[in-house]
Scaffold this motif. Structure first.
Motif, PDB file in Angstrom:
ATOM      1  N   ASP A 109       2.175  -3.921  -1.541  1.00 15.49           N
ATOM      2  CA  ASP A 109       2.222  -2.803  -0.893  1.00 15.49           C
ATOM      3  C   ASP A 109       2.395  -2.839   0.750  1.00 15.49           C
ATOM      4  O   ASP A 109       0.602  -3.339   0.674  1.00 15.49           O
ATOM      5  N   GLN A 110       2.401  -3.686   1.477  1.00 17.67           N
ATOM      6  CA  GLN A 110       2.218  -3.890   2.701  1.00 17.67           C
ATOM      7  C   GLN A 110       1.871  -2.989   3.338  1.00 17.67           C
ATOM      8  O   GLN A 110       1.065  -3.167   4.638  1.00 17.67           O
ATOM      9  N   ILE A 111       2.071  -1.387   3.707  1.00 17.59           N
ATOM     10  CA  ILE A 111       1.910  -0.326   3.958  1.00 17.59           C
ATOM     11  C   ILE A 111       0.506   0.114   4.043  1.00 17.59           C
ATOM     12  O   ILE A 111      -1.094  -0.226   4.802  1.00 17.59           O
TER      13      ILE A 111
ATOM     14  N   GLY B 113       5.425 -18.248   9.607  1.00 22.63           N
ATOM     15  CA  GLY B 113       6.140 -18.899   8.816  1.00 22.63           C
ATOM     16  C   GLY B 113       5.385 -18.925   7.652  1.00 22.63           C
ATOM     17  O   GLY B 113       5.551 -19.760   6.899  1.00 22.63           O
ATOM     18  N   HIS B 114       3.711 -18.783   7.997  1.00 25.87           N
ATOM     19  CA  HIS B 114       3.075 -19.265   7.114  1.00 25.87           C
ATOM     20  C   HIS B 114       2.308 -18.188   6.020  1.00 25.87           C
ATOM     21  O   HIS B 114       2.166 -17.687   5.153  1.00 25.87           O
ATOM     22  N   GLY B 115       3.316 -16.571   5.919  1.00 26.65           N
ATOM     23  CA  GLY B 115       2.825 -15.671   5.673  1.00 26.65           C
ATOM     24  C   GLY B 115       3.961 -14.755   4.783  1.00 26.65           C
ATOM     25  O   GLY B 115       5.032 -15.312   5.643  1.00 26.65           O
ATOM     26  N   PRO B 116       4.077 -13.476   4.745  1.00 32.50           N
ATOM     27  CA  PRO B 116       4.759 -13.148   4.859  1.00 32.50           C
ATOM     28  C   PRO B 116       5.579 -12.228   6.118  1.00 32.50           C
ATOM     29  O   PRO B 116       4.878 -12.215   6.826  1.00 32.50           O
ATOM     30  N   LYS B 117       6.890 -12.019   6.339  1.00 37.02           N
ATOM     31  CA  LYS B 117       7.709 -11.255   7.336  1.00 37.02           C
ATOM     32  C   LYS B 117       7.761  -9.493   6.909  1.00 37.02           C
ATOM     33  O   LYS B 117       7.160  -8.915   6.302  1.00 37.02           O
ATOM     34  N   ARG B 118       6.639  -9.033   8.201  1.00 42.42           N
ATOM     35  CA  ARG B 118       6.244  -7.523   8.369  1.00 42.42           C
ATOM     36  C   ARG B 118       8.233  -6.582   7.711  1.00 42.42           C
ATOM     37  O   ARG B 118       8.968  -7.365   8.089  1.00 42.42           O
ATOM     38  N   ALA B 119       7.327  -6.111   7.356  1.00 48.40           N
ATOM     39  CA  ALA B 119       8.799  -5.338   5.790  1.00 48.40           C
ATOM     40  C   ALA B 119       8.946  -3.603   6.746  1.00 48.40           C
ATOM     41  O   ALA B 119      10.513  -3.709   5.844  1.00 48.40           O
ATOM     42  N   HIS B 120       8.504  -3.596   7.525  1.00 50.09           N
ATOM     43  CA  HIS B 120       9.368  -1.801   7.954  1.00 50.09           C
ATOM     44  C   HIS B 120       8.198  -1.859   9.683  1.00 50.09           C
ATOM     45  O   HIS B 120       8.339  -3.014   9.793  1.00 50.09           O
ATOM     46  N   PRO B 121       9.195  -0.784  10.384  1.00 49.66           N
ATOM     47  CA  PRO B 121       8.693  -0.756  11.321  1.00 49.66           C
ATOM     48  C   PRO B 121       8.162  -0.922  11.715  1.00 49.66           C
ATOM     49  O   PRO B 121       6.782  -0.164  11.440  1.00 49.66           O
ATOM     50  N   VAL B 122       6.877  -1.015  13.613  1.00 49.92           N
ATOM     51  CA  VAL B 122       5.198  -1.074  13.613  1.00 49.92           C
ATOM     52  C   VAL B 122       4.998   0.636  12.978  1.00 49.92           C
ATOM     53  O   VAL B 122       3.853   0.697  12.582  1.00 49.92           O
ATOM     54  N   GLU B 123       5.659   1.261  13.306  1.00 49.53           N
ATOM     55  CA  GLU B 123       4.875   2.680  13.274  1.00 49.53           C
ATOM     56  C   GLU B 123       5.002   3.151  12.446  1.00 49.53           C
ATOM     57  O   GLU B 123       3.685   3.564  11.836  1.00 49.53           O
ATOM     58  N   ASP B 124       5.975   2.626  10.806  1.00 46.96           N
ATOM     59  CA  ASP B 124       5.329   2.904   9.332  1.00 46.96           C
ATOM     60  C   ASP B 124       4.302   3.208   8.772  1.00 46.96           C
ATOM     61  O   ASP B 124       3.610   3.424   8.362  1.00 46.96           O
ATOM     62  N   TYR B 125       3.499   1.570   9.416  1.00 45.85           N
ATOM     63  CA  TYR B 125       2.198   1.139   9.293  1.00 45.85           C
ATOM     64  C   TYR B 125       0.722   2.041   9.940  1.00 45.85           C
ATOM     65  O   TYR B 125      -0.016   2.412   9.167  1.00 45.85           O
ATOM     66  N   PHE B 126       1.163   3.204  10.501  1.00 42.88           N
ATOM     67  CA  PHE B 126       0.118   3.763  11.229  1.00 42.88           C
ATOM     68  C   PHE B 126       0.527   5.561  10.662  1.00 42.88           C
ATOM     69  O   PHE B 126       1.290   5.882  11.374  1.00 42.88           O
ATOM     70  N   ASP B 127      -0.563   5.288  10.127  1.00 41.92           N
ATOM     71  CA  ASP B 127      -1.204   6.943   9.944  1.00 41.92           C
ATOM     72  C   ASP B 127      -1.695   7.476  10.736  1.00 41.92           C
ATOM     73  O   ASP B 127      -2.250   7.307  11.751  1.00 41.92           O
ATOM     74  N   ASP B 128      -1.878   8.977  10.960  1.00 43.51           N
ATOM     75  CA  ASP B 128      -2.575   9.570  11.731  1.00 43.51           C
ATOM     76  C   ASP B 128      -4.242   9.217  12.006  1.00 43.51           C
ATOM     77  O   ASP B 128      -5.024   8.958  12.192  1.00 43.51           O
ATOM     78  N   LEU B 129      -4.350   8.585  10.532  1.00 42.30           N
ATOM     79  CA  LEU B 129      -6.411   8.395  10.767  1.00 42.30           C
ATOM     80  C   LEU B 129      -5.841   7.083  10.805  1.00 42.30           C
ATOM     81  O   LEU B 129      -6.910   5.873  11.364  1.00 42.30           O
ATOM     82  N   SER B 130      -5.069   6.145  10.120  1.00 39.10           N
ATOM     83  CA  SER B 130      -4.861   4.456  10.780  1.00 39.10           C
ATOM     84  C   SER B 130      -4.794   4.606  12.689  1.00 39.10           C
ATOM     85  O   SER B 130      -5.499   3.579  12.869  1.00 39.10           O
ATOM     86  N   MET B 131      -4.049   5.818  13.237  1.00 40.33           N
ATOM     87  CA  MET B 131      -4.062   5.764  14.693  1.00 40.33           C
ATOM     88  C   MET B 131      -5.917   6.004  15.146  1.00 40.33           C
ATOM     89  O   MET B 131      -6.013   5.376  16.248  1.00 40.33           O
ATOM     90  N   HIS B 132      -6.064   7.230  14.345  1.00 41.33           N
ATOM     91  CA  HIS B 132      -7.667   7.056  14.447  1.00 41.33           C
ATOM     92  C   HIS B 132      -8.465   5.382  14.836  1.00 41.33           C
ATOM     93  O   HIS B 132      -8.758   5.853  15.771  1.00 41.33           O
ATOM     94  N   LEU B 133      -8.286   5.003  14.399  1.00 42.71           N
ATOM     95  CA  LEU B 133      -9.494   3.343  13.517  1.00 42.71           C
ATOM     96  C   LEU B 133      -9.035   2.695  14.472  1.00 42.71           C
ATOM     97  O   LEU B 133      -9.457   2.276  15.245  1.00 42.71           O
ATOM     98  N   VAL B 134      -7.375   2.950  14.693  1.00 42.66           N
ATOM     99  CA  VAL B 134      -6.831   1.818  16.515  1.00 42.66           C
ATOM    100  C   VAL B 134      -7.994   2.037  17.742  1.00 42.66           C
ATOM    101  O   VAL B 134      -8.259   1.321  18.085  1.00 42.66           O
ATOM    102  N   TYR B 135      -7.895   3.693  18.136  1.00 40.88           N
ATOM    103  CA  TYR B 135      -7.720   4.577  18.602  1.00 40.88           C
ATOM    104  C   TYR B 135      -9.418   3.958  18.857  1.00 40.88           C
ATOM    105  O   TYR B 135     -10.413   3.451  20.325  1.00 40.88           O
ATOM    106  N   GLU B 136     -10.219   4.254  17.678  1.00 38.89           N
ATOM    107  CA  GLU B 136     -11.874   3.797  17.656  1.00 38.89           C
ATOM    108  C   GLU B 136     -11.806   2.281  18.122  1.00 38.89           C
ATOM    109  O   GLU B 136     -12.947   2.401  18.630  1.00 38.89           O
TER     110      GLU B 136
END
Length: 272
Positions: free
Chosen positions: A129-131, A213-236
């Motif tokens: 589960d990448q996300i 080529g050394h790991g998994p390919k990203r399976a979803h669009p970038v925005e799918d990985y970032f919910d409100d909490l994730s965006m808060h952590l990134v901004y921090e």
């Protein structure tokens, strides 16, 4: 302190402050080619001659002399913080490194144990589960950046402004900061401003993505990985990066910059 992460062509045509995960392999190869008319055979990070690097003892004196006198055109390259931290996760945490092992030895097993991160396995096609796993990695990355625990932040996810500031604080000045997302325009503006022993046709230069080529390919669009909490952590972690390099914090789906980089602002805010 000196100038960690700084590379300079042997001809001293240009000086580059490396920012990990921001096209550094391609930029290094272009610098090497501009002096020698050929690419380095291998990962440019492994080169110990043909390019001055601060990490090489014999390179430190010429780099220091040049940078303090602003003897050459100096530049760096930045990337959207959302895509940069995602790339770090897939490359360094999930991927198998060039030496055939996991990154930094016991780092990944400890993350699996302490943060519940899954990284998948090359034998099974990296199914996980990448996300969910990425969001747990973000908690770890924030802990390293904010509190330096359970370890200091790794160079691949520490803030770009931190890398870029060491060059300024120790007496350097940038002539150009361009975006990975507009790489050809930015790199061409560097090449237009300098004279190199060998001419470089940017359109003919391959992209040197050493982590691909050394790991998994990203399976979803970038925005799918970032919910409100994730965006808060990134901004921090990356508030300065968003502000100084003009990226769109509000919309993870927009990887493009939304304004021009103000070099005077960068030097004023990162120079103390």
């Amino acid at each position: 302190m000196g100038f960690p992460g700084t590379w300079m062509t042997e001809s001293e045509s240009m000086v580059y402050r490396v920012v990990p995960k921001c096209a550094c392999s391609t930029i290094g190869q272009i610098m090497y080619y501009s002096d020698h008319g050929a690419f380095f055979d291998g990962d440019i990070h492994d080169a110990t001659d043909g390019l001055h690097k601060w990490a090489l003892d014999h390179s430190q004196a010429p780099i220091e002399r040049n940078v303090k006198a602003h003897g050459s055109y100096s530049f760096t390259c930045v990337r959207n913080p959302y895509t940069r931290i995602l790339s770090s996760f897939f490359d360094k945490i999930c991927g198998i490194q060039r030496n055939g092992r996991r990154y930094r030895g016991n780092l990944v097993p400890s993350l699996v144990q302490k943060y519940g991160i899954e990284v998948g396995d090359p034998e099974t096609g990296f199914e996980f589960d990448q996300i969910r796993s990425f969001r747990r990695f973000l908690l770890f990355a924030r802990d390293t950046v904010r509190w330096r625990r359970p370890m200091d932040p790794d160079i691949h996810w520490s803030a770009m402004s931190g890398h870029i500031s060491t060059f300024i604080v120790n007496g350097g000045r940038y002539d150009n900061i361009f975006w990975t997302e507009r790489f050809n325009d930015g790199m061409q503006s560097v090449l237009d401003a300098v004279e190199t022993p060998k001419s470089v046709d940017l359109a003919a230069i391959p992209r040197f993505n050493e982590s691909e080529g050394h790991g998994p390919k990203r399976a979803h669009p970038v925005e799918d990985y970032f919910d409100d909490l994730s965006m808060h952590l990134v901004y921090e972690m990356y508030k300065k990066d968003f502000v100084l390099f003009k990226y769109d914090f509000e919309n993870p789906a927009n990887k493009m910059p939304v304004g021009e980089v103000d070099l005077d602002e960068v030097h004023a805010k990162l120079g103390n």
